[in-house]
Scaffold this active site. Sequence first.
Site, PDB file in Angstrom:
ATOM      1  N   GLU A 166       0.840  -1.193   0.000  1.00 18.02           N
ATOM      2  CA  GLU A 166       0.000   0.000   0.000  1.00 18.02           C
ATOM      3  C   GLU A 166       0.877   1.246   0.000  1.00 18.02           C
ATOM      4  O   GLU A 166       1.963   1.258   0.570  1.00 18.02           O
ATOM      5  CB  GLU A 166      -0.935  -0.033   1.199  1.00 18.02           C
ATOM      6  CG  GLU A 166      -2.009  -1.088   0.987  1.00 18.02           C
ATOM      7  CD  GLU A 166      -2.915  -1.234   2.178  1.00 18.02           C
ATOM      8  OE1 GLU A 166      -3.128  -0.260   2.913  1.00 18.02           O
ATOM      9  OE2 GLU A 166      -3.421  -2.356   2.365  1.00 18.02           O
ATOM     10  N   CYS A 277      -1.608  -7.430   6.257  1.00 18.40           N
ATOM     11  CA  CYS A 277      -1.026  -8.706   5.810  1.00 18.40           C
ATOM     12  C   CYS A 277      -0.041  -9.365   6.769  1.00 18.40           C
ATOM     13  O   CYS A 277      -0.160 -10.553   7.045  1.00 18.40           O
ATOM     14  CB  CYS A 277      -0.321  -8.502   4.475  1.00 18.40           C
ATOM     15  SG  CYS A 277      -1.472  -8.325   3.123  1.00 18.40           S
TER      16      CYS A 277
HETATM   17  C1  UDX Z   1       3.030  -5.929   2.566  1.00 10.76           C
HETATM   18  C2  UDX Z   1       4.013  -6.505   1.537  1.00 10.76           C
HETATM   19  O1  UDX Z   1       5.124  -5.611   1.396  1.00 10.76           O
HETATM   20  C3  UDX Z   1       3.302  -6.707   0.196  1.00 10.76           C
HETATM   21  O2  UDX Z   1       4.184  -7.327  -0.726  1.00 10.76           O
HETATM   22  C4  UDX Z   1       2.081  -7.583   0.417  1.00 10.76           C
HETATM   23  O3  UDX Z   1       1.364  -7.732  -0.796  1.00 10.76           O
HETATM   24  C5  UDX Z   1       1.171  -6.995   1.476  1.00 10.76           C
HETATM   25  O4  UDX Z   1       1.900  -6.774   2.691  1.00 10.76           O
HETATM   26  P1  UDX Z   1       2.015  -3.530   3.034  1.00 10.76           P
HETATM   27  O5  UDX Z   1       1.424  -4.149   4.259  1.00 10.76           O
HETATM   28  O6  UDX Z   1       1.159  -2.687   2.174  1.00 10.76           O
HETATM   29  O7  UDX Z   1       2.643  -4.655   2.109  1.00 10.76           O
HETATM   30  O8  UDX Z   1       3.221  -2.566   3.509  1.00 10.76           O
HETATM   31  P2  UDX Z   1       4.799  -2.717   3.735  1.00 10.76           P
HETATM   32  O9  UDX Z   1       5.469  -1.645   2.979  1.00 10.76           O
HETATM   33  O10 UDX Z   1       5.280  -4.079   3.503  1.00 10.76           O
HETATM   34  O11 UDX Z   1       4.936  -2.323   5.273  1.00 10.76           O
HETATM   35  C6  UDX Z   1       4.370  -3.135   6.296  1.00 10.76           C
HETATM   36  C7  UDX Z   1       4.670  -2.553   7.648  1.00 10.76           C
HETATM   37  O12 UDX Z   1       6.060  -2.682   7.971  1.00 10.76           O
HETATM   38  C8  UDX Z   1       4.362  -1.050   7.768  1.00 10.76           C
HETATM   39  O13 UDX Z   1       3.772  -0.785   9.016  1.00 10.76           O
HETATM   40  C9  UDX Z   1       5.725  -0.404   7.663  1.00 10.76           C
HETATM   41  O14 UDX Z   1       5.759   0.842   8.300  1.00 10.76           O
HETATM   42  C10 UDX Z   1       6.598  -1.436   8.357  1.00 10.76           C
HETATM   43  N1  UDX Z   1       8.009  -1.376   7.928  1.00 10.76           N
HETATM   44  C11 UDX Z   1       8.349  -1.685   6.647  1.00 10.76           C
HETATM   45  C12 UDX Z   1       8.985  -1.032   8.849  1.00 10.76           C
HETATM   46  O15 UDX Z   1       8.679  -0.760  10.016  1.00 10.76           O
HETATM   47  N2  UDX Z   1      10.294  -1.012   8.447  1.00 10.76           N
HETATM   48  C13 UDX Z   1      10.673  -1.316   7.174  1.00 10.76           C
HETATM   49  O16 UDX Z   1      11.882  -1.273   6.895  1.00 10.76           O
HETATM   50  C14 UDX Z   1       9.670  -1.650   6.237  1.00 10.76           C
HETATM   51  P1  ADP Z   2      -8.213  -6.266   0.841  1.00  7.54           P
HETATM   52  O1  ADP Z   2      -7.210  -5.413   1.555  1.00  7.54           O
HETATM   53  O2  ADP Z   2      -7.797  -7.723   0.801  1.00  7.54           O
HETATM   54  O3  ADP Z   2      -8.573  -5.749  -0.514  1.00  7.54           O
HETATM   55  P2  ADP Z   2     -10.699  -5.224   1.931  1.00  7.54           P
HETATM   56  O4  ADP Z   2     -11.342  -5.534   3.246  1.00  7.54           O
HETATM   57  O5  ADP Z   2     -10.203  -3.844   1.658  1.00  7.54           O
HETATM   58  O6  ADP Z   2      -9.545  -6.300   1.737  1.00  7.54           O
HETATM   59  O7  ADP Z   2     -11.735  -5.572   0.759  1.00  7.54           O
HETATM   60  C1  ADP Z   2     -12.476  -6.717   0.667  1.00  7.54           C
HETATM   61  C2  ADP Z   2     -13.856  -6.370   0.105  1.00  7.54           C
HETATM   62  O8  ADP Z   2     -14.555  -7.580  -0.211  1.00  7.54           O
HETATM   63  C3  ADP Z   2     -14.783  -5.601   1.055  1.00  7.54           C
HETATM   64  O9  ADP Z   2     -15.136  -4.359   0.468  1.00  7.54           O
HETATM   65  C4  ADP Z   2     -16.023  -6.529   1.228  1.00  7.54           C
HETATM   66  O10 ADP Z   2     -17.235  -5.808   1.287  1.00  7.54           O
HETATM   67  C5  ADP Z   2     -15.948  -7.368  -0.024  1.00  7.54           C
HETATM   68  N1  ADP Z   2     -16.651  -8.670   0.074  1.00  7.54           N
HETATM   69  C6  ADP Z   2     -16.499  -9.623   1.007  1.00  7.54           C
HETATM   70  N2  ADP Z   2     -17.273 -10.713   0.722  1.00  7.54           N
HETATM   71  C7  ADP Z   2     -17.926 -10.439  -0.433  1.00  7.54           C
HETATM   72  C8  ADP Z   2     -18.861 -11.163  -1.275  1.00  7.54           C
HETATM   73  N3  ADP Z   2     -19.269 -12.408  -0.979  1.00  7.54           N
HETATM   74  N4  ADP Z   2     -19.307 -10.557  -2.391  1.00  7.54           N
HETATM   75  C9  ADP Z   2     -18.895  -9.298  -2.719  1.00  7.54           C
HETATM   76  N5  ADP Z   2     -18.020  -8.590  -1.990  1.00  7.54           N
HETATM   77  C10 ADP Z   2     -17.526  -9.133  -0.852  1.00  7.54           C
END
Ligand code: UDX
Ligand code: ADP
EC number: 1.1.1.22
Length: 467
Positions: A166, A277
């Site tokens: 993100e 994640c």
């Molecule tokens: C992560 C993975 O990077 C991505 O590949 C996967 O699809 C989803 O999970 P995301 O959670 O969006 O992505 O963010 P990321 O940049 O990985 O950071 C995760 C957390 O670790 C954040 O809170 C960030 O601030 C922290 N972080 C990251 C640190 O504290 N130090 C670092 O050096 C890197």
């Molecule tokens: P991610 O970060 O994995 O994208 P989110 O929670 O942001 O997860 O998004 C998941 C979305 O899936 C939510 O907006 C939720 O309303 C939607 N969702 C969950 N179950 C169903 C379903 N059966 N049909 C349609 N949408 C769904």
Amino acid sequence: MKIKKICCIGAGYVGGPTMAVIAKKCPEIQVTVVDLNKERIAAWNDTDVNNIPVYEPGLGDIVAEARGRNLFFSTQVDEAIQEADMVFISVNTPTKTYGEGKGQAADLKWIELCARQIARVSTTDKIIVEKSTLPVRTASTLKDILSHTGNNINFQILSNPEFLAEGTAVEDLLSPDRVLIGGDPSPKGQAAVEALVEIYSTWVPTERILTTNLWSSELSKLTANAFLAQRVSSINAISEICEVTEADVNEVSRAIGSDSRVGPKFLKASVGFGGSCFQKDILNLVYIARTYGLNEVANYWEQVIIMNDHQKRRFAKKVISSLYNTVSGKKIAFLGWAFKKDTNDTRESAAIYVADHLLNENAELSVFDPKVTAQQVYTDLDYLGTRESTKNASLVTVTKDPYETCKGSHAVAVLTEWDEFNSYDWQKIYDNMLKPAYVFDGRDILETEKLKAIGFRVYTIGKTQTQ
Ligand code: UDX
Ligand code: ADP
């Protein structure tokens, strides 16, 4: 097999941006993103792309370009599934909050509902793509449900985990390090893999598109996140040693990161990792390992979470001990609430847990985040269930102005590394605070020497405090 219509179930942080990029790069494919959440779909359809529900740099422009041409957001789930040749499942898979596996296993309720819905409404063959992060062998559950429809429809299941981070989602989607596609080794399974490879190869060099079996693909996603989170916990563990030995964690990171075997990325000490994640995927890995009786493996990975919880707790404790062991009735300003910069996502953000700890000590918090709404801050705190929501509402204020947030506070704590925090008029902030005025930099982004010269007492994660 040429894909003409794609349906994506789930218009969240993964589904929305991923489909927007596919629609941009493949104008001949009709992409419909569906969700049960009407407000979310309405926001994706907002004429002003600044109001789409996911904030990601560059995403608004892509949505503006493709929406209405070959990108559609809709609540008509059944219709979109029925029409599609390929259905992406991108729904939420949170950690279970009840029953067997509570607190560790992924809750697959929504995935199963999707599978049943697909089985119920489909009248033509389809490729089903798992996009959400899932425990290994989820595809077999999907297969099982889909193969019992009794209507002779052929469903091929693929695993295509999303690696976007993100804040950099658009960049990651436009030029990914790799795209991973797992499929069945049968000829039909391989044809499905090829169909998805063809879509990605429109803009991703083919050598970056890796194909594996289903189970390797599912496990690789969990493993990738576990390795990344482990790096953060490892450097955070070192940050605590730095604070008592006069070593500087940034210097240590630079020194070890210059070894090409280690590499420089993901070595930034912080107040703790967050996001939807890392924790979820590690807990998943731990749960799977325990299920197979692999206790040493489970304990090994669990330690990454334990270290992360420790880091958040020790940051809160540092605030309390610095403020003469009591924060009761004291105003503490939070700069940042999102789990990292350039996103409005707050899931598992360290800020929530640090706040909770300080609220247990009756602190009064004032929060500013450039992209997070007040409602989200209260929702996050209420979700923990630590105290009544009326109590959260009375102890926490959220403002739209960082100077207002810091005014009259004993301490400012930086929880998210938003770039703009460094450009603030720190003299003005200092002048309006109670003295001694403290700054707790949980992200090491501020100019410590400048702040000290103004008169602040500064604590920075991973550095020995000299004042
Ligand atoms: C992560 C993975 O990077 C991505 O590949 C996967 O699809 C989803 O999970 P995301 O959670 O969006 O992505 O963010 P990321 O940049 O990985 O950071 C995760 C957390 O670790 C954040 O809170 C960030 O601030 C922290 N972080 C990251 C640190 O504290 N130090 C670092 O050096 C890197
Ligand atoms: P991610 O970060 O994995 O994208 P989110 O929670 O942001 O997860 O998004 C998941 C979305 O899936 C939510 O907006 C939720 O309303 C939607 N969702 C969950 N179950 C169903 C379903 N059966 N049909 C349609 N949408 C769904």
